[in-house]
Structure formats: C-alpha cells, structure tokens
Design a protein around this motif. Structure first.
Motif, mmCIF file in Angstrom:
data_model
loop_
_atom_site.group_PDB
_atom_site.id
_atom_site.type_symbol
_atom_site.label_atom_id
_atom_site.label_comp_id
_atom_site.label_asym_id
_atom_site.label_seq_id
_atom_site.Cartn_x
_atom_site.Cartn_y
_atom_site.Cartn_z
ATOM 1 N N TYR A 1 0.845 -1.305 -0.118
ATOM 2 C CA TYR A 1 0.205 0.096 0.131
ATOM 3 C C TYR A 1 0.879 1.459 0.067
ATOM 4 O O TYR A 1 0.358 2.432 -0.460
ATOM 5 C CB TYR A 1 -0.964 -0.043 1.231
ATOM 6 C CG TYR A 1 -2.208 -0.754 0.955
ATOM 7 C CD1 TYR A 1 -2.974 -0.621 -0.104
ATOM 8 C CD2 TYR A 1 -2.554 -1.921 1.761
ATOM 9 C CE1 TYR A 1 -4.128 -1.439 -0.265
ATOM 10 C CE2 TYR A 1 -3.471 -2.845 1.482
ATOM 11 C CZ TYR A 1 -4.352 -2.694 0.426
ATOM 12 O OH TYR A 1 -5.544 -3.163 0.157
ATOM 13 N N GLN A 2 2.120 0.927 0.535
ATOM 14 C CA GLN A 2 3.076 2.322 0.551
ATOM 15 C C GLN A 2 3.589 2.321 -0.944
ATOM 16 O O GLN A 2 4.696 3.173 -0.962
ATOM 17 C CB GLN A 2 3.922 2.070 1.557
ATOM 18 C CG GLN A 2 3.565 2.204 2.982
ATOM 19 C CD GLN A 2 4.665 1.814 4.016
ATOM 20 O OE1 GLN A 2 5.465 1.046 3.738
ATOM 21 N NE2 GLN A 2 4.277 2.306 5.364
ATOM 22 N N LEU A 3 3.173 1.767 -1.849
ATOM 23 C CA LEU A 3 3.797 1.546 -3.347
ATOM 24 C C LEU A 3 5.196 1.237 -3.202
ATOM 25 O O LEU A 3 6.100 1.599 -4.178
ATOM 26 C CB LEU A 3 3.695 3.009 -3.710
ATOM 27 C CG LEU A 3 2.165 3.557 -3.939
ATOM 28 C CD1 LEU A 3 1.776 4.659 -4.943
ATOM 29 C CD2 LEU A 3 1.422 2.183 -4.715
ATOM 30 N N LYS A 4 5.686 0.499 -2.083
ATOM 31 C CA LYS A 4 6.925 -0.046 -2.233
ATOM 32 C C LYS A 4 6.667 -1.622 -3.032
ATOM 33 O O LYS A 4 5.715 -2.104 -2.579
ATOM 34 C CB LYS A 4 7.610 -0.098 -0.833
ATOM 35 C CG LYS A 4 7.944 1.388 -0.291
ATOM 36 C CD LYS A 4 8.447 1.198 0.891
ATOM 37 C CE LYS A 4 8.695 2.591 1.454
ATOM 38 N NZ LYS A 4 8.935 2.451 2.967
ATOM 39 N N SER A 5 7.888 -2.255 -3.243
ATOM 40 C CA SER A 5 7.688 -3.382 -3.881
ATOM 41 C C SER A 5 7.793 -4.513 -2.660
ATOM 42 O O SER A 5 8.525 -4.489 -1.813
ATOM 43 C CB SER A 5 8.986 -3.605 -4.622
ATOM 44 O OG SER A 5 10.014 -3.695 -4.234
ATOM 45 N N GLY A 6 6.643 -5.259 -2.541
ATOM 46 C CA GLY A 6 6.478 -6.259 -1.834
ATOM 47 C C GLY A 6 7.591 -7.571 -2.230
ATOM 48 O O GLY A 6 7.591 -8.014 -3.150
ATOM 49 N N LYS A 7 8.314 -7.915 -0.970
ATOM 50 C CA LYS A 7 9.097 -8.948 -1.460
ATOM 51 C C LYS A 7 8.674 -10.340 -0.788
ATOM 52 O O LYS A 7 8.586 -10.563 0.355
ATOM 53 C CB LYS A 7 10.716 -8.661 -1.082
ATOM 54 C CG LYS A 7 11.223 -7.829 -1.791
ATOM 55 C CD LYS A 7 12.761 -7.403 -1.466
ATOM 56 C CE LYS A 7 13.478 -6.413 -2.286
ATOM 57 N NZ LYS A 7 14.334 -5.518 -1.455
ATOM 58 N N ILE A 8 9.054 -11.485 -1.559
ATOM 59 C CA ILE A 8 8.624 -12.769 -1.124
ATOM 60 C C ILE A 8 9.684 -13.568 -1.413
ATOM 61 O O ILE A 8 10.434 -13.604 -2.601
ATOM 62 C CB ILE A 8 7.322 -13.386 -2.014
ATOM 63 C CG1 ILE A 8 6.244 -12.674 -1.337
ATOM 64 C CG2 ILE A 8 7.249 -15.045 -1.783
ATOM 65 C CD1 ILE A 8 4.819 -13.020 -2.242
ATOM 66 N N GLN A 9 10.063 -14.672 -0.446
ATOM 67 C CA GLN A 9 11.274 -15.666 -0.775
ATOM 68 C C GLN A 9 10.810 -16.998 -1.018
ATOM 69 O O GLN A 9 10.132 -17.482 -0.636
ATOM 70 C CB GLN A 9 12.274 -15.350 0.496
ATOM 71 C CG GLN A 9 13.412 -16.335 0.276
ATOM 72 C CD GLN A 9 13.989 -16.472 1.776
ATOM 73 O OE1 GLN A 9 13.554 -16.541 2.559
ATOM 74 N NE2 GLN A 9 15.724 -16.562 1.653
ATOM 75 N N LEU A 10 11.543 -17.504 -2.197
ATOM 76 C CA LEU A 10 11.444 -19.042 -2.456
ATOM 77 C C LEU A 10 12.548 -19.787 -2.180
ATOM 78 O O LEU A 10 13.572 -19.360 -2.956
ATOM 79 C CB LEU A 10 10.958 -19.014 -4.056
ATOM 80 C CG LEU A 10 9.375 -18.855 -4.446
ATOM 81 C CD1 LEU A 10 9.460 -19.260 -5.879
ATOM 82 C CD2 LEU A 10 8.567 -19.588 -3.548
ATOM 83 N N LEU A 11 12.590 -20.686 -1.199
ATOM 84 C CA LEU A 11 13.851 -21.597 -1.349
ATOM 85 C C LEU A 11 13.292 -22.845 -1.997
ATOM 86 O O LEU A 11 12.503 -23.609 -1.523
ATOM 87 C CB LEU A 11 14.054 -21.833 0.286
ATOM 88 C CG LEU A 11 14.368 -20.414 1.057
ATOM 89 C CD1 LEU A 11 14.697 -20.919 2.449
ATOM 90 C CD2 LEU A 11 15.758 -20.152 0.609
ATOM 91 N N VAL A 12 14.141 -23.292 -2.695
ATOM 92 C CA VAL A 12 13.948 -24.460 -3.598
ATOM 93 C C VAL A 12 14.785 -25.654 -3.173
ATOM 94 O O VAL A 12 16.066 -25.375 -3.240
ATOM 95 C CB VAL A 12 13.995 -24.252 -4.991
ATOM 96 C CG1 VAL A 12 13.504 -25.363 -5.938
ATOM 97 C CG2 VAL A 12 12.816 -22.997 -5.252
ATOM 98 N N ASN A 13 14.309 -26.861 -2.954
ATOM 99 C CA ASN A 13 15.292 -28.032 -2.720
ATOM 100 C C ASN A 13 15.763 -28.604 -4.283
ATOM 101 O O ASN A 13 14.806 -29.115 -4.768
ATOM 102 C CB ASN A 13 14.452 -29.048 -1.880
ATOM 103 C CG ASN A 13 15.344 -30.373 -1.800
ATOM 104 O OD1 ASN A 13 16.518 -30.555 -2.249
ATOM 105 N ND2 ASN A 13 14.647 -31.202 -0.802
ATOM 106 N N ALA A 14 16.798 -28.416 -4.592
ATOM 107 C CA ALA A 14 17.001 -28.820 -5.860
ATOM 108 C C ALA A 14 17.551 -30.078 -6.181
ATOM 109 O O ALA A 14 17.972 -30.595 -7.199
ATOM 110 C CB ALA A 14 18.176 -27.824 -6.529
ATOM 111 N N ILE A 15 17.604 -31.059 -5.142
ATOM 112 C CA ILE A 15 17.980 -32.264 -5.093
ATOM 113 C C ILE A 15 17.119 -33.137 -6.159
ATOM 114 O O ILE A 15 17.564 -33.766 -6.917
ATOM 115 C CB ILE A 15 17.796 -33.121 -3.777
ATOM 116 C CG1 ILE A 15 19.201 -32.465 -3.209
ATOM 117 C CG2 ILE A 15 17.981 -34.676 -4.049
ATOM 118 C CD1 ILE A 15 19.558 -33.300 -1.715
ATOM 119 N N ASN A 16 15.867 -32.933 -6.102
ATOM 120 C CA ASN A 16 14.937 -33.464 -6.944
ATOM 121 C C ASN A 16 14.548 -32.302 -8.076
ATOM 122 O O ASN A 16 13.875 -31.741 -8.147
ATOM 123 C CB ASN A 16 13.614 -33.763 -6.191
ATOM 124 C CG ASN A 16 12.738 -34.349 -7.110
ATOM 125 O OD1 ASN A 16 12.757 -34.748 -8.355
ATOM 126 N ND2 ASN A 16 11.488 -34.971 -6.554
#
Lengths: 375, 302
Positions: free
Chosen positions: A109-124
């Motif tokens: 709402y403050q017009l700043k970008s919202g950040k989301i983190q994805l951690l991916v298990n790359a073994i599979n």
C-alpha cells in the motif's frame, strides 16, 4: 521349405510348452504398458510446500489460499520461523519454502515493492525447477489481480501506459498435453523390442546349454535354415505383441491412431530383424543362459534410458545424442509417436527406416559370422 | 574298404593332449568297441568322426569321406548318439522322432522297419515328454532318433552309462540285431564287461591306443599266471598280498581278488602263504584273463 516349416513348428511347440515364456509374452507386456503409462508421467504434481507467514494480513492469506487451490502443491507445514522451515528442508520433508516477510501488505500500500522469498530443494531437479516456476506464475497472477482489482486507484497512472506481451499456447498433436498419449506408443515400441531381444538371446544358448545343438549339428540341416527357423517364430511373436499393445493402447488409453498402421507394422518388421540379429549374436557369444541374460540386460538398459522414451533426446549432451542413432528402441519410439500422434507418413520416418535397416544388416552379419566361429 | 579309417589323429585342448597319434580302421558291418576309462579320449574321437571337431593332425574318413572336407556328406550317412542325452526334453517321444525324421527328409513310416523293435517298446509312451522318461527309455529314444534316417555308420558314445543292468543287456541285444542289418556300429563304453560283446575292440587310455584286436585275441595274449582268490577277510588279504614280492598286481574284481604273480611261485605255495597269515575259507584257482585284467596290465606297462 518343408524342413524349415518343421523347425518353426518345433520352435512353436517348445514356446507353447514353456510355462515361463507364455505369460511373459502376454500378461507382462499389458501390465507393463498400463503401469508404466500411468506412472511415467512427467507432469509435476504434489510438490511439498512449507509457508512461513510473518505477515498476518489479508493479502498474505489470499496468496496462501490461491496456492492451496492449485492441485500441484501440498501445504505440508506452516512453520513459525525461518529456522523451523530450514529444518524441514534439511529433513527432506518439503521441496519449496515460501517466506512472506513482515509488512508485506503494508509495503504494497505504500507503493513499495513487496518481497517474497522462495527456497527450492534442487535435489529433485524436475520437481524443484518446474515447481518453482509454477509457484512464480501463481504469485505473478496474484500480483496482477491485486493491482487491478483490489487497489486500482493506487496504480491508475502507473499501470495503464505499460504495454504487455500476452502469450497463449496451443499444443499441437496432443491438445491437452496428455502424457498418456505420449507415453503409451513409446512404451509399446520399447516392450516389443525388449521382449523379442531377450527371448532370442536366450534361445540358441539354451540349446547349447542342454546339448541339443550337438545333435542338430550332426544333421544335414543348413545354417540358414536353423537361424531362419529361430527367427520366424520370434518375428511372429513380435507382431502379435505389437497388435496386443496397439489394441490395449486404444481400448485403455484411447491413444489416437492418426497415421497409417501399415507403416508401423512395416517398421516393426525392420526393427525386429535388427533386434533378432543382435539377440542371436549375443546368444552365439554366450555359453550359458545366465551370460546371455546379463549381456542382454546391459544393452536393454542403455537402449531404454537413451531412447528418448523418458527423457528427451534433445536435452542430452551432443555425444549422447549421436549414441542414440544405433539404438533400435529410440527409432521405434520415434516412429510410434510420430505416426500415431502426428499422422506422419512414410517419408517423415524414412530416416528411422534406413538407419534400422543398416543396423539389421550389421547385427545379422555378426550373428551369422559368430555362429560359424563357434561350431 | 573300411567304414571308418583313422590315420594318426592328434587333438589337444589347451595343454591337455586328448588324442595322441591314434590310428585304426573299422570294417564295414562291424560292431567295434572303443574301451577306456573316463577321460581316455573316447568322446573326442567320436566328435572328430561325427565332424563336430577338427583334429589338430592326421586324417579320418567315414565311408570314404574326409571328416573335414566332406563333412556335409558324412552328416547325411551317420547316426550319432552323444554321451549326454541331447534330445528335446520338452517335446514328446513322437515329436522328437518326427522332428529328426523330417530334418533328414524322411518320415517315421518310411524307416519304421529299422526302429520297429526299439521304438515298439516306446510307443505306449509316445505322448510323454522326453524329459519325463526313465534312463533306459531315453536311451532307446535317442537310438531311434539316430537310426530314423537309415544311417550307414552309427556312433554311440557311452550309450549304456547310467542305465540299469537289464536295460544294458537289452541294449546290446538291439545292437546285435542292427549289426545283422548291415549297419556299421562304433560304440564306446567304460564297462569292460561289455567289451566281449563287440567283434573287435580298441583299448584306449589317456589318448593312446593300447591294443586293437578281437576280445578273444586280446585276452588270449595275456600270458602271465592269474588267480582268483578270496578268504573270510577280504581287505586284509588284499593288503597282505600287495606287500608280497611274488605278487605283480592284486586287484579287487567283485567277490574275488585277481592276483597276477611272477613266474617262480606255484598255486600251492600261494595257498600255503595265505593260510600262514591266518585266513580261513580260502578259495584259490587259476583263471583266464578278462579284458579288464589285460587293460590294467597294459595301463601299468605304459
């Protein structure tokens, strides 16, 4: 001809009496066709997901709901801290950890970008990369939604001038990307090749092991009569197997038959000649059925894994792609898929025909040559 | 002309010499026996004669055909019964016979007269699979299959090994009848008692021919004094006799010991010696040599 007929007849009587071979030829291929077609599915489903939600806001909850609706993801846990989430990843319980930071909605709402983190298990590998991209696209569309629906007044000036490229896909030859259509024809080709190769490889060596070949060798039976007498029954068995496979494919999976089935049977003939030659060659070089079995296994495993049946040939390294050229299963899989799904004609699969034809000549020459050596 | 002619045949497997400079002839219509223990080279000889093996040296002819150059012609005119049962165990008696008949472009009907008295005994079991037959019946089936194309020469490699005594006797009677039909028969056996049933025999040991003649001539040529002897304590007697300077050889033959002596001792003296060792129920008598005695003697001499 009279003599050849009796050799073929004898071979059929023996096959019919063998309690192991008959079910091996009928029940096993159908079961494999059904099980493999359903199981060997490249679609990514059931990705195990953990969400760490530090922002107990409406948007955060909406995003989580949207993800949960998708049948590709299973929300296994909602840990309180990143530490807990790391432990889950370490324990192999989740494939992807999604972290929603505090003040996610507020920053939006403050017009700043919202950040989301994805951690991916790359073994599979596949689960991870494909899963992550599915998840990203869900987040993207969520992003679009909240920008346009929930808060249009905030972005009035900013959104409209930005031009967008919209992509729409159409999957030719397999409209719904149904993996079963894709797998079943390939598996049919693979099964016919393997079974015929295995049965042939075991056959002559069995006569040698039991000693019957000695009795045959002192008769005026000619070499070509003996070898042809062995080949004809297995050719017929191969055709029966292919017919069973095609029928099962149509009845169970409703695989489309777009091309000419005649091309498939014609190719099957060439392919079986090549495979029979290889089987006989192995049989001639082996002293026991066990040796023949292991040698055949060596070839079969390489042939299957490098046939393009489960992993696309195009994504193999260059040298491995060349190795698929002398692989009869790779050609069979390609012909089956092209003709059945795409409706390819003879000229489209001409390459497969002539390469397999050359293989047939090479393998059979080796077979005849090695038979002379031993006897 | 002889049916089989062998000239200086040698054959080695790696470093093992299986046959060393073997030569002999088999006459037409003869029942010829190759007699020797396991590993003597009998099977190797048969494989060379039936064109399954090539000799390292020497030449062999069957009915005038060279075993290497004319192997195709030989295969039409011989019948071979390998030592190991090698018919299709999963085919029935009738199917086996039929198969081998058609391979030779003939039929059971056409040559039934040849196998009538052999196959006749098998006919009640003709629907039975060959693998389920008894040893004696398997051997009769193998012989029928080897005969179905009316061969000129029949090669039988240890046909009576593993077969009971009654079937063995029957089998030799059959061979006698086949011989009467003019078929040349070469048969090998490790049983010395079967040697006397052949017209001529070759004694073979470690790839060498020890002697070739009629069984009578071979046994008559044995000039050493030979006694059959037994007592109540068989094994002690054998041990004691073997320790004596007058005994050249002491071998157990069923219930008796065969004692070959050097010239200087009489039967009476032997008897006295045995008595002096405390044996009772002593039997001692001079006997004619058997093939086995000759064989053991020749073996020792080599």
């Amino acid at each position: 001809m009279y003599r050849l007929f009796h050799i073929v007849q004898k071979e059929f009587i023996q096959i019919a009496r063998n309690k192991a071979i008959l079910p091996l030829m009928t029940v096993v291929p159908i079961v494999q066709l059904i099980v493999l077609t359903f199981a060997a599915n490249n679609e990514v489903k059931n990705v195990q997901l953990a969400i760490v939600n530090h922002d107990q806001s409406t948007y955060a909850r909406q995003l989580i709901q949207k993800i949960q609706v998708s049948d590709r993801f299973i929300l296994v846990s909602t840990p309180r801290s990143s530490k807990e989430a790391d432990a889950l990843m370490q324990g192999g319980e989740v494939d992807i950890v999604l972290t929603i930071p505090p003040k996610f909605e507020k920053r939006f709402y403050q017009l700043k970008s919202g950040k989301i983190q994805l951690l991916v298990n790359a073994i599979n590998g596949q689960q991870a990369t494909v899963g992550a991209s599915y998840l990203s696209s869900i987040i993207q569309s969520f992003n679009k939604e909240i920008r346009s629906d929930a808060a249009p007044q905030l972005f009035v000036q900013k959104v409209n001038p930005i031009p967008r490229i919209e992509t729409t896909n159409s999957y030719w030859y397999n409209q719904d990307l149904d993996y079963k259509y894709f797998m079943a024809p390939g598996i049919m080709g693979e099964l016919v090749t393997i079974l015929v190769m295995l049965l042939t490889a075991m056959n002559i060596v069995r006569e040698r092991e039991i000693g019957t070949i000695e009795q045959i060798n002192v008769t005026p039976i000619k070499k070509w009569q003996f070898i042809l007498g062995k080949m004809i029954p297995f050719l017929i068995i191969g055709f029966v197997l292919l017919t069973i496979g095609l029928t099962a494919g149509k009845l169970i999976f409703d695989v489309p038959f777009r091309g000419n089935l005649g091309i498939i049977f014609a190719y099957c003939l060439v392919n079986l000649m090549a495979v029979l030659g290889l089987g006989l060659f192995i049989s001639n070089l082996s002293n026991t059925q066990q040796q023949a079995m292991f040698t055949t296994f060596f070839f079969v495993i390489i042939f299957i894994l490098m046939s393009g049946l489960f992993t696309p040939i195009e994504s193999m390294p260059k040298w491995a792609q060349y190795l698929t050229i002398p692989n009869p299963i790779a050609h069979f899989v390609n012909v089956m898929r092209s003709v059945l799904l795409k409706g390819s004609g003879f000229s489209d699969v001409w390459f497969n025909f002539w390469v397999t034809g050359i293989l047939a000549i090479i393998f059979n020459t080796l077979a005849v040559w090695s038979y002379r050596k031993v006897s | 002309m002889s049916a089989v002619k062998i000239e200086n045949i040698s054959k080695s497997f790696d470093t093992v010499l299986a046959l060393a400079q073997v030569s002999f002839d088999v006459l037409k219509g003869e029942l010829f026996g190759l007699i020797g223990p396991d590993g003597a080279g009998k099977t190797t000889m048969f494989k060379i004669l039936t064109t399954l093996l090539m000799p390292d040296q020497g030449k062999a002819y069957v009915e005038g055909f060279h075993t290497v150059k004319d192997y195709k012609k030989i295969r039409r005119i011989i019948g071979y019964m390998p030592g190991k049962f090698s018919l299709y165990q999963d085919l029935t008696v009738e199917e086996n016979l039929n198969f081998f008949a058609t391979i030779f472009n003939t039929s059971i009907k056409e040559n039934y007269h040849l196998i009538a008295d052999i196959y006749g005994q098998l006919e009640p079991f003709k629907k039975r699979r060959a693998g389920n037959l008894s040893g004696g019946m398997k051997q009769k089936l193998a012989l029928s299959c080897a005969l179905i194309h009316e061969p000129k020469v029949l090669f039988l490699d240890e046909p009576t090994t593993g077969v009971d005594a009654v079937s063995r006797a029957e089998f030799w009677e059959m061979l006698g009848r086949l011989k009467a039909k003019g078929i040349t028969i070469v048969v090998s056996t490790p049983y010395m008692d079967e040697a006397s049933l052949c017209e001529r025999i070759a004694l073979i040991q470690t790839g060498k021919i020890l002697s070739i003649d009629t069984p009578e001539h071979i046994t008559n040529a044995y000039h050493k004094p030979l006694y059959a002897v037994r007592s109540d304590d068989f094994f002690r007697l054998m041990k004691e006799l073997r320790g004596q300077h007058f005994a050249e050889r002491v071998e157990p033959f069923g219930e008796y010991l065969h004692l070959t002596t050097k010239d200087q001792i009489t039967e009476h003296e032997i008897h006295q010696y045995i008595q002096s060792q405390g044996h009772s129920t002593i039997e001692l008598s001079a006997i004619e040599a058997t093939i086995e005695d000759v064989f053991l003697d020749l073996m020792q001499a080599n």
